[in-house]
Design a protein around this motif. Structure first.
Motif, PDB file in Angstrom:
ATOM      1  N   VAL A 150      41.676  20.765  36.112  1.00  0.00           N
ATOM      2  CA  VAL A 150      40.341  21.804  36.282  1.00  0.00           C
ATOM      3  C   VAL A 150      39.342  21.141  35.072  1.00  0.00           C
ATOM      4  O   VAL A 150      38.185  21.367  35.353  1.00  0.00           O
ATOM      5  CB  VAL A 150      40.596  22.930  35.856  1.00  0.00           C
ATOM      6  CG1 VAL A 150      39.665  23.880  35.744  1.00  0.00           C
ATOM      7  CG2 VAL A 150      41.773  23.656  37.010  1.00  0.00           C
ATOM      8  N   ASP A 151      39.813  20.503  34.052  1.00  0.00           N
ATOM      9  CA  ASP A 151      38.835  20.045  32.884  1.00  0.00           C
ATOM     10  C   ASP A 151      38.433  18.769  33.365  1.00  0.00           C
ATOM     11  O   ASP A 151      39.367  17.763  33.427  1.00  0.00           O
ATOM     12  CB  ASP A 151      39.445  20.246  31.597  1.00  0.00           C
ATOM     13  CG  ASP A 151      38.613  19.671  30.418  1.00  0.00           C
ATOM     14  OD1 ASP A 151      37.611  19.207  30.798  1.00  0.00           O
ATOM     15  OD2 ASP A 151      38.935  20.014  29.338  1.00  0.00           O
ATOM     16  N   PRO A 152      37.323  18.465  33.646  1.00  0.00           N
ATOM     17  CA  PRO A 152      36.743  17.309  34.158  1.00  0.00           C
ATOM     18  C   PRO A 152      37.009  15.968  33.130  1.00  0.00           C
ATOM     19  O   PRO A 152      36.685  14.864  33.185  1.00  0.00           O
ATOM     20  CB  PRO A 152      35.414  17.456  34.890  1.00  0.00           C
ATOM     21  CG  PRO A 152      34.951  18.565  33.829  1.00  0.00           C
ATOM     22  CD  PRO A 152      35.980  19.449  33.811  1.00  0.00           C
ATOM     23  N   LEU A 153      36.964  16.467  31.930  1.00  0.00           N
ATOM     24  CA  LEU A 153      37.180  15.651  30.603  1.00  0.00           C
ATOM     25  C   LEU A 153      38.703  14.987  30.611  1.00  0.00           C
ATOM     26  O   LEU A 153      38.349  13.691  29.779  1.00  0.00           O
ATOM     27  CB  LEU A 153      36.518  16.157  29.274  1.00  0.00           C
ATOM     28  CG  LEU A 153      34.942  16.618  29.158  1.00  0.00           C
ATOM     29  CD1 LEU A 153      34.874  17.369  27.942  1.00  0.00           C
ATOM     30  CD2 LEU A 153      34.232  15.308  29.677  1.00  0.00           C
ATOM     31  N   ASN A 154      39.502  15.659  31.172  1.00  0.00           N
ATOM     32  CA  ASN A 154      40.898  14.994  31.079  1.00  0.00           C
ATOM     33  C   ASN A 154      41.109  13.873  32.106  1.00  0.00           C
ATOM     34  O   ASN A 154      40.607  14.020  32.995  1.00  0.00           O
ATOM     35  CB  ASN A 154      41.755  16.260  31.341  1.00  0.00           C
ATOM     36  CG  ASN A 154      42.127  17.280  30.353  1.00  0.00           C
ATOM     37  OD1 ASN A 154      41.654  16.979  29.363  1.00  0.00           O
ATOM     38  ND2 ASN A 154      42.475  18.641  30.871  1.00  0.00           N
ATOM     39  N   GLU A 155      41.113  12.660  31.395  1.00  0.00           N
ATOM     40  CA  GLU A 155      41.306  11.559  32.033  1.00  0.00           C
ATOM     41  C   GLU A 155      42.696  10.869  32.102  1.00  0.00           C
ATOM     42  O   GLU A 155      42.710   9.806  32.883  1.00  0.00           O
ATOM     43  CB  GLU A 155      40.259  10.574  31.554  1.00  0.00           C
ATOM     44  CG  GLU A 155      38.831  10.779  32.022  1.00  0.00           C
ATOM     45  CD  GLU A 155      37.860   9.698  31.824  1.00  0.00           C
ATOM     46  OE1 GLU A 155      38.131   8.518  31.220  1.00  0.00           O
ATOM     47  OE2 GLU A 155      36.399   9.956  31.824  1.00  0.00           O
ATOM     48  N   ARG A 156      43.361  11.112  31.175  1.00  0.00           N
ATOM     49  CA  ARG A 156      44.857  10.596  31.098  1.00  0.00           C
ATOM     50  C   ARG A 156      45.777  12.171  30.831  1.00  0.00           C
ATOM     51  O   ARG A 156      45.511  13.080  30.314  1.00  0.00           O
ATOM     52  CB  ARG A 156      45.036   9.925  30.030  1.00  0.00           C
ATOM     53  CG  ARG A 156      44.488   8.397  30.152  1.00  0.00           C
ATOM     54  CD  ARG A 156      45.056   7.542  31.105  1.00  0.00           C
ATOM     55  NE  ARG A 156      44.279   6.312  31.101  1.00  0.00           N
ATOM     56  CZ  ARG A 156      43.362   5.638  31.737  1.00  0.00           C
ATOM     57  NH1 ARG A 156      42.550   6.828  32.252  1.00  0.00           N
ATOM     58  NH2 ARG A 156      42.879   4.620  31.682  1.00  0.00           N
ATOM     59  N   PHE A 157      46.953  11.748  31.606  1.00  0.00           N
ATOM     60  CA  PHE A 157      47.875  13.147  31.620  1.00  0.00           C
ATOM     61  C   PHE A 157      49.198  12.429  31.150  1.00  0.00           C
ATOM     62  O   PHE A 157      49.936  11.497  31.704  1.00  0.00           O
ATOM     63  CB  PHE A 157      47.796  13.527  33.042  1.00  0.00           C
ATOM     64  CG  PHE A 157      46.394  13.799  33.643  1.00  0.00           C
ATOM     65  CD1 PHE A 157      46.083  15.201  33.401  1.00  0.00           C
ATOM     66  CD2 PHE A 157      45.477  12.694  33.954  1.00  0.00           C
ATOM     67  CE1 PHE A 157      44.774  15.520  33.985  1.00  0.00           C
ATOM     68  CE2 PHE A 157      44.254  13.301  34.580  1.00  0.00           C
ATOM     69  CZ  PHE A 157      43.946  14.809  34.527  1.00  0.00           C
ATOM     70  N   VAL A 158      49.605  12.998  30.115  1.00  0.00           N
ATOM     71  CA  VAL A 158      50.892  12.590  29.671  1.00  0.00           C
ATOM     72  C   VAL A 158      51.979  13.827  29.680  1.00  0.00           C
ATOM     73  O   VAL A 158      51.793  14.983  29.226  1.00  0.00           O
ATOM     74  CB  VAL A 158      50.893  12.069  27.956  1.00  0.00           C
ATOM     75  CG1 VAL A 158      52.104  11.913  27.468  1.00  0.00           C
ATOM     76  CG2 VAL A 158      49.812  11.395  27.922  1.00  0.00           C
ATOM     77  N   PHE A 159      53.078  13.118  30.053  1.00  0.00           N
ATOM     78  CA  PHE A 159      54.308  14.260  30.252  1.00  0.00           C
ATOM     79  C   PHE A 159      55.055  14.195  29.232  1.00  0.00           C
ATOM     80  O   PHE A 159      55.586  13.195  28.811  1.00  0.00           O
ATOM     81  CB  PHE A 159      55.057  13.995  31.721  1.00  0.00           C
ATOM     82  CG  PHE A 159      54.373  14.475  32.946  1.00  0.00           C
ATOM     83  CD1 PHE A 159      54.147  15.950  33.158  1.00  0.00           C
ATOM     84  CD2 PHE A 159      54.032  13.661  33.918  1.00  0.00           C
ATOM     85  CE1 PHE A 159      53.532  16.499  34.204  1.00  0.00           C
ATOM     86  CE2 PHE A 159      52.953  14.176  34.984  1.00  0.00           C
ATOM     87  CZ  PHE A 159      53.166  15.412  35.254  1.00  0.00           C
ATOM     88  N   LEU A 160      55.532  15.451  28.777  1.00  0.00           N
ATOM     89  CA  LEU A 160      56.376  15.446  27.397  1.00  0.00           C
ATOM     90  C   LEU A 160      57.413  16.656  27.653  1.00  0.00           C
ATOM     91  O   LEU A 160      57.100  17.602  28.541  1.00  0.00           O
ATOM     92  CB  LEU A 160      55.487  15.921  26.339  1.00  0.00           C
ATOM     93  CG  LEU A 160      54.463  14.534  26.007  1.00  0.00           C
ATOM     94  CD1 LEU A 160      53.447  15.311  25.123  1.00  0.00           C
ATOM     95  CD2 LEU A 160      55.091  13.651  25.329  1.00  0.00           C
ATOM     96  N   SER A 161      58.539  16.511  26.795  1.00  0.00           N
ATOM     97  CA  SER A 161      59.434  17.718  27.108  1.00  0.00           C
ATOM     98  C   SER A 161      60.209  17.923  25.953  1.00  0.00           C
ATOM     99  O   SER A 161      59.927  17.298  24.876  1.00  0.00           O
ATOM    100  CB  SER A 161      60.305  17.364  28.254  1.00  0.00           C
ATOM    101  OG  SER A 161      61.508  18.262  28.325  1.00  0.00           O
ATOM    102  N   ASP A 162      60.946  18.795  25.808  1.00  0.00           N
ATOM    103  CA  ASP A 162      62.246  19.020  24.626  1.00  0.00           C
ATOM    104  C   ASP A 162      63.237  18.098  24.725  1.00  0.00           C
ATOM    105  O   ASP A 162      63.580  17.159  24.176  1.00  0.00           O
ATOM    106  CB  ASP A 162      62.435  20.564  24.391  1.00  0.00           C
ATOM    107  CG  ASP A 162      62.851  21.153  25.750  1.00  0.00           C
ATOM    108  OD1 ASP A 162      62.825  20.642  26.752  1.00  0.00           O
ATOM    109  OD2 ASP A 162      63.254  22.379  25.586  1.00  0.00           O
TER     110      ASP A 162
END
Length: 358
Positions: A150-162
Motif C-alpha cells: 500500500v505504501d508506494p515508498l516500500n521497494e524491498r520486502f524482508v521476511f523475518l520471524s521468531d
C-alpha cells in the motif's frame, strides 16, 4: 413679461443644478466602480499569487525525491522475544523503513508485551492462525505483502520471524503437475528479500498458491503426533514445507529466475552432527545460548561467503550483482540472554564509552 423671464431663469437654474447633480452622481458611480475594479483586481492578483504559491509548493513536493524504504515483515506467534535487539537496530533510521507484524488473531502489541515502540500497533488487522509446515504460513506472508505494498515508498520486502522448524527431502508432490511442473520446483529459505515487482507477483498469484494449499504438506513428525493422529505409513507422505518452496517455485514458473540473486538472508546453524547436546539435535537449527554469544561468533557469521548444502553435496558461493559477497544479513536462533549479551557488547557498550568520555 418680467414674470415669464423670471420663470424661465428659474427653470434654467433648476436644470443646471439637476445636471450638476447628475454629473456628480455619475462621477461618484464611476469612482465607486473604479474602486470596485481595483479591489477586484487586487483580489484577483492575491488569489492568483496564492494559487501560484500553492501550485509551486505542490510541484516542489511532487519533484522532491523521497527515499525508498525497506518493509520489515515479521511473522510471530505472539510477542517478539528479541524486540529489544530490533529496537537498537531500528533506532535513528525511522525514515528508511516500515514495520508490519503478523501475529495470532487478536494479539495486540503494547507496552505490556513489548519493550520497543516500533512494534506498537504494527500488527495487521486480518491475521490468521498459522501452523508450521502448512500453507497458512504462505498466506501470512501474502497478507503482510498486501499491507506493505500500500505504501508506494516500500521497494524491498524482508521476511523475518521468531522461530520455526525445518525438514528435508522428498518434498515435491506429482499431483501439483501440470500447473506446477517438477522442472519449476525450487527450494530456498523462507527468509527472503523481495523487490516490489516480485512482491506484486506473489500477491496476485491465483494458480500456484492453491496447488500448495492442496498438495504441499509436511510429513507427520513424531514431535507433532501429540497433536495429530499417527499416520499408518509415513513413508508415502511427501514432506513438503510450503514456505521453503512457494516463492522460489512461483518466480521460476513466471520466468523470473534470471532476476533472482542466489543468496541466503538469515544464518541458521544446521551442522548438528558433532553436537553432544541432545537439545541441539533434531529438526530445529541450533539455538545460540548466552555462552555462545561472543564477538567471535558474530564475526564468523559476517565473514561467511559460501554455504555447503549437505544433502545436495554442493557448495554455493554467495554473490550480489555478480560479485562475491557475504552471505547473511541476519542470524537465528538466539535466546534472550544471548541477545542481551550481544547488545551489551555492541550498542550499550558503545553508549557507555561515549558517556565516560563526555
Amino acid at each position: 413679461m418680467k414674470q415669464r423671464k423670471a420663470t424661465h431663469q428659474k427653470s434654467v437654474y433648476s436644470y443646471n443644478k439637476w445636471k450638476k447633480r447628475k454629473i456628480f452622481v455619475m462621477l461618484s458611480l464611476l469612482s465607486l466602480l473604479g474602486f470596485c475594479l481595483v479591489l477586484t483586481h487586487n483580489s484577483t492578483t492575491t488569489n492568483t499569487t496564492t494559487s501560484r504559491i500553492l501550485t509551486l509548493a505542490s510541484l516542489r513536493s511532487h519533484f522532491i525525491v523521497q527515499k525508498p524504504k525497506i518493509a520489515f515483515l515479521f511473522i510471530a506467534r505472539n510477542r517478539l522475544p528479541l524486540d529489544m535487539l530490533w529496537d537498537a537496530f531500528f533506532k535513528g533510521q525511522e525514515s528508511r523503513f516500515s514495520i508490519f507484524v503478523h501475529s495470532r488473531p487478536g494479539f495486540l502489541f503494547n507496552k505490556a508485551n513489548t519493550r520497543s515502540e516500533y512494534f506498537f500497533n504494527r500488527q495487521v488487522n486480518d491475521s490468521i492462525q498459522v501452523d508450521w509446515g502448512e500453507a497458512s504460513m504462505i498466506e501470512a506472508e501474502r497478507i503482510l505483502l498486501r499491507h506493505a505494498l500500500v505504501d508506494p515508498l516500500n521497494e524491498r520486502f524482508v521476511f523475518l520471524s521468531d522461530s520455526f522448524a525445518d525438514t528435508k527431502e522428498g518434498r515435491y508432490n506429482p499431483k501439483m503437475a501440470p500447473l506446477v511442473p517438477v522442472y519449476n520446483w525450487r527450494k530456498g529459505s523462507q527468509w527472503v528479500v523481495l523487490t516490489r515487482k516480485h512482491a506484486e507477483v506473489v500477491v496476485n498469484d491465483t494458480t500456484v498458491f492453491p496447488m500448495f494449499q492442496q498438495h504441499c504438506k509436511r510429513r507427520s513428525l513424531p514431535e507433532f503426533w501429540r497433536d495429530h493422529p499417527i499416520p499408518a505409513d509415513t513413508s508415502i507422505e511427501h514432506n513438503c514445507i510450503p514456505d521453503e518452496h512457494y516463492v522460489q517455485t512461483l518466480l521460476a514458473r513466471e520466468g523470473l529466475e534470471g532476476e533472482i540473486t542466489r543468496r541466503s538472508l538469515t544464518h541458521s546453524s544446521w551442522d548438528l552432527s558433532s553436537s553432544k547436546d541432545p537439545e541441539r539435535r533434531g529438526w530445529h537449527p541450533v539455538t545460540y545460548k548466552f555462552s555462545d554469544a561472543t564477538p567471535t561468533l558474530i564475526q564468523s557469521i559476517k565473514d561467511t561467503d559460501n554455504i555447503y548444502y549437505e544433502t545436495e553435496y554442493r557448495r554455493e558461493w554467495c554473490s550480489s550483482k555478480g560479485k562475491p559477497s557475504r552471505c547473511f544479513l541476519f542470524a537465528r536462533k538466539f535466546t534472550r540472554p544471548a541477545a542481551f549479551r550481544l547488545l551489551n557488547m555492541s550498542v550499550l557498550g558503545a553508549l557507555r564509552k561515549a558517556t565516560n568520555k563526555s
